[in-house]
Design an enzyme around this catalytic site. Structure first.
Site, PDB file in Angstrom:
ATOM      1  N   GLU A 137      46.455  29.681  37.828  1.00  0.00           N
ATOM      2  CA  GLU A 137      46.227  29.119  39.167  1.00  0.00           C
ATOM      3  C   GLU A 137      46.189  27.597  39.132  1.00  0.00           C
ATOM      4  O   GLU A 137      46.689  26.927  40.039  1.00  0.00           O
ATOM      5  CB  GLU A 137      44.923  29.660  39.750  1.00  0.00           C
ATOM      6  N   LYS A 157      35.087  40.870  37.321  1.00  0.00           N
ATOM      7  CA  LYS A 157      36.266  40.037  37.480  1.00  0.00           C
ATOM      8  C   LYS A 157      36.762  39.399  36.189  1.00  0.00           C
ATOM      9  O   LYS A 157      35.990  39.016  35.323  1.00  0.00           O
ATOM     10  CB  LYS A 157      35.989  38.899  38.482  1.00  0.00           C
ATOM     11  N   HIS A 185      63.811  38.032  46.843  1.00  0.00           N
ATOM     12  CA  HIS A 185      62.903  38.165  48.000  1.00  0.00           C
ATOM     13  C   HIS A 185      61.621  38.901  47.615  1.00  0.00           C
ATOM     14  O   HIS A 185      60.992  39.527  48.453  1.00  0.00           O
ATOM     15  CB  HIS A 185      63.584  38.904  49.162  1.00  0.00           C
ATOM     16  N   SER A 234      33.787  35.662  36.961  1.00  0.00           N
ATOM     17  CA  SER A 234      33.253  35.305  38.274  1.00  0.00           C
ATOM     18  C   SER A 234      31.748  35.140  38.156  1.00  0.00           C
ATOM     19  O   SER A 234      31.094  35.867  37.410  1.00  0.00           O
ATOM     20  CB  SER A 234      33.579  36.420  39.267  1.00  0.00           C
TER      21      SER A 234
END
Ligand code: ARG
Length: 469
Positions: free
Chosen positions: A289, A282, A155, A276
């Protein structure tokens, strides 16, 4: 000029040509189309339909086409509807009269099914090879990880500490099932449709088993209708790739989480991260992803293809032309993700300190306390309740669990020792468990499995078409 001008004349509407043309996509099959045509020529010669000299002329022309394709000098012309038409047109330009005999006893229906099986066989074996490479990276990182441990989660809540090696190999075993599925799909698709003709076979004395052998297939079709309409192998392939994609997606999601400041379990190498355009600080996990993002598209290909197939009456229907884009795209995307994820795992830096700090939380050994009580004769349900109430008391009264355990009449010093950092993971000793003993056996078994899978893939690659140029 169309292949059916004898029947329909030459007045096809422009939009029909635009709709039906597939050469932009199926040119991918060019090499396999030549392989299929070579076998077909040998079959026609064996059947006495071509003289030896005619067969030689055709084989020479096919070889020329092969060189043109390899050198990038092959010109697809405006009227080439698909790759099969283009190759036959070029063979006829090169070989003259005898070119008109190439398509004897053959239809594009058995031809395209043959080409696509050859392509799929090779493509899936290549994917399987790349999966094994990723598994080898995971194994290497697992071996390197030694005693490092991190929280195992259920979980997404910390549950019990596990060795980092154990966690990495969990992904490795999922990938082993992918390799198994890919190889099994290759074994099932190993049937030649060549000789089925348009749908019913031929009046000519063709020998499907002979050309099947020349193409390196295990055998020929049993039923000509089935041979030209069966795309089970494409559906299986896109499913295998989608499930592999789902595994890669889960791995990607994990890396996205682990590389956050919140987790801080790893840092991606600069070569496998992105920046970025606006925020100078970043460093983004775009590979992970996209591993996650591509899975959506791969799942879509499975659904789309099954929908295409579901209503088709026997035998060939033009709808089947829609089989290639999902297949080719699935293979391309999965290959990219596999290569990129291998790079990500090979180069990222783990932060064992962060992992271990997270795993050494006070409740990490709760089940060990309960199992300690079980060893003293207490029923597990009572032990669970007792330890649970201590954890609750510790949270509510802000007292450390160690103090409470020390003070408890059923627990005391020996139980306190179980709470020391790093102890819990060493107690996972049962087979297949997360502790050092079972994990070291697991690594040996995993390593052996990689060797077996490498040989399986190589054996199938070795069985490829005898007539491939
Ligand atoms: N381009 C077609 C395909 O991919 C080849 C078969 C065409 N057959 C036909 N009868 N029109 O399916």
């Amino acid at each position: 000029m169309t292949l059916w001008q004898g029947r329909l004349g030459d007045g096809m509407a422009g939009v029909v040509a635009e709709l039906t043309t597939s050469v932009q996509v199926d040119r991918e099959l060019a090499a396999d189309d030549l392989t299929g045509s070579r076998a077909h020529v040998l079959g026609l010669a064996k059947a006495g339909i071509l003289t030896a000299a005619e067969a030689r002329e055709l084989l020479t022309a096919l070889e020329r086409v092969g060189s043109e394709l390899a050198e990038g000098t092959f010109v697809f012309e405006a009227g080439d509807e698909d790759v099969h038409t283009a190759v036959e047109r070029r063979v006829t330009q090169l070989a003259g009269e005898v070119g008109a005999k190439l398509h004897t006893g053959r239809s594009r229906n058995d031809q395209v099914a043959t080409d696509l099986r050859l392509w799929t066989r090779r493509a899936l074996l290549e994917v399987a090879g790349r999966v094994v490479e990723l598994q080898a990276v995971l194994l290497h990182r697992a071996e390197e990880a030694g005693d490092a441990y991190l929280p195992g989660y259920t979980h997404l809540q910390r549950a019990q500490p596990v060795l980092l090696a154990h966690h990495l190999l969990a992904h490795g075993w999922a990938l082993a099932r992918d390799v198994d599925r890919l190889v099994a799909t290759v074994e099932r698709l190993d049937v030649s449709p060549l000789g089925a003709g348009a749908l019913a076979g031929s009046s000519l004395p063709l020998e499907p088993a002979y050309v099947a052998g020349e193409l390196g297939f295990a055998g020929a079709f049993e039923n000509s209708l089935d041979a030209v309409s069966d795309r089970d192998f494409v559906a299986e392939a896109v499913f295998d790739l989608a499930l592999l994609g789902v595994h890669l997606s889960r791995m990607g999601e994990e890396l996205v989480l682990w590389s956050t400041d919140e987790f801080g379990f790893c840092t991606l190498d600069d070569a496998f991260a992105t920046g970025s355009s606006m925020l100078p600080q970043k460093k983004n996990p775009d590979v992970a992803e996209l591993a996650r993002g591509k899975a959506g598209r791969l799942i879509g290909h499975v659904a789309g293809l099954l929908a295409t197939l579901k209503g088709l009456p026997l035998a060939y229907n033009r709808d089947l032309q829609e089989d290639k884009e999902p297949l080719f795209d699935s293979v391309r995307q999965v290959n990219l993700v596999l290569a990129a994820m291998s790079g990500v795992y090979a180069t990222l830096a783990w932060h064992h300190d962060r992992m271990q700090a997270a795993a050494d939380g006070p409740a990490a050994s709760a089940v060990d306390l309960a199992e300690h009580l079980v060893e003293t004769g207490m029923p597990f349900r009572r032990a669970h309740e007792l330890v649970g109430s201590l954890v609750r008391e510790s949270v509510e009264r802000r007292v450390t669990l160690v103090e409470l355990v020390q003070a408890h009449p059923d627990l005391g010093e020996r139980a306190v020792a179980l709470l020391a950092p790093g102890v819990a993971v060493t107690r996972r000793t049962s087979p297949g468990g997360a502790g050092p003993g079972p994990v070291s056996l697991q690594m040996e078994r995993f390593s052996r499995r990689l060797g077996v899978d490498r040989s399986r893939i190589a054996a199938h690659l070795g069985g490829e078409a005898a007539v491939t140029g």
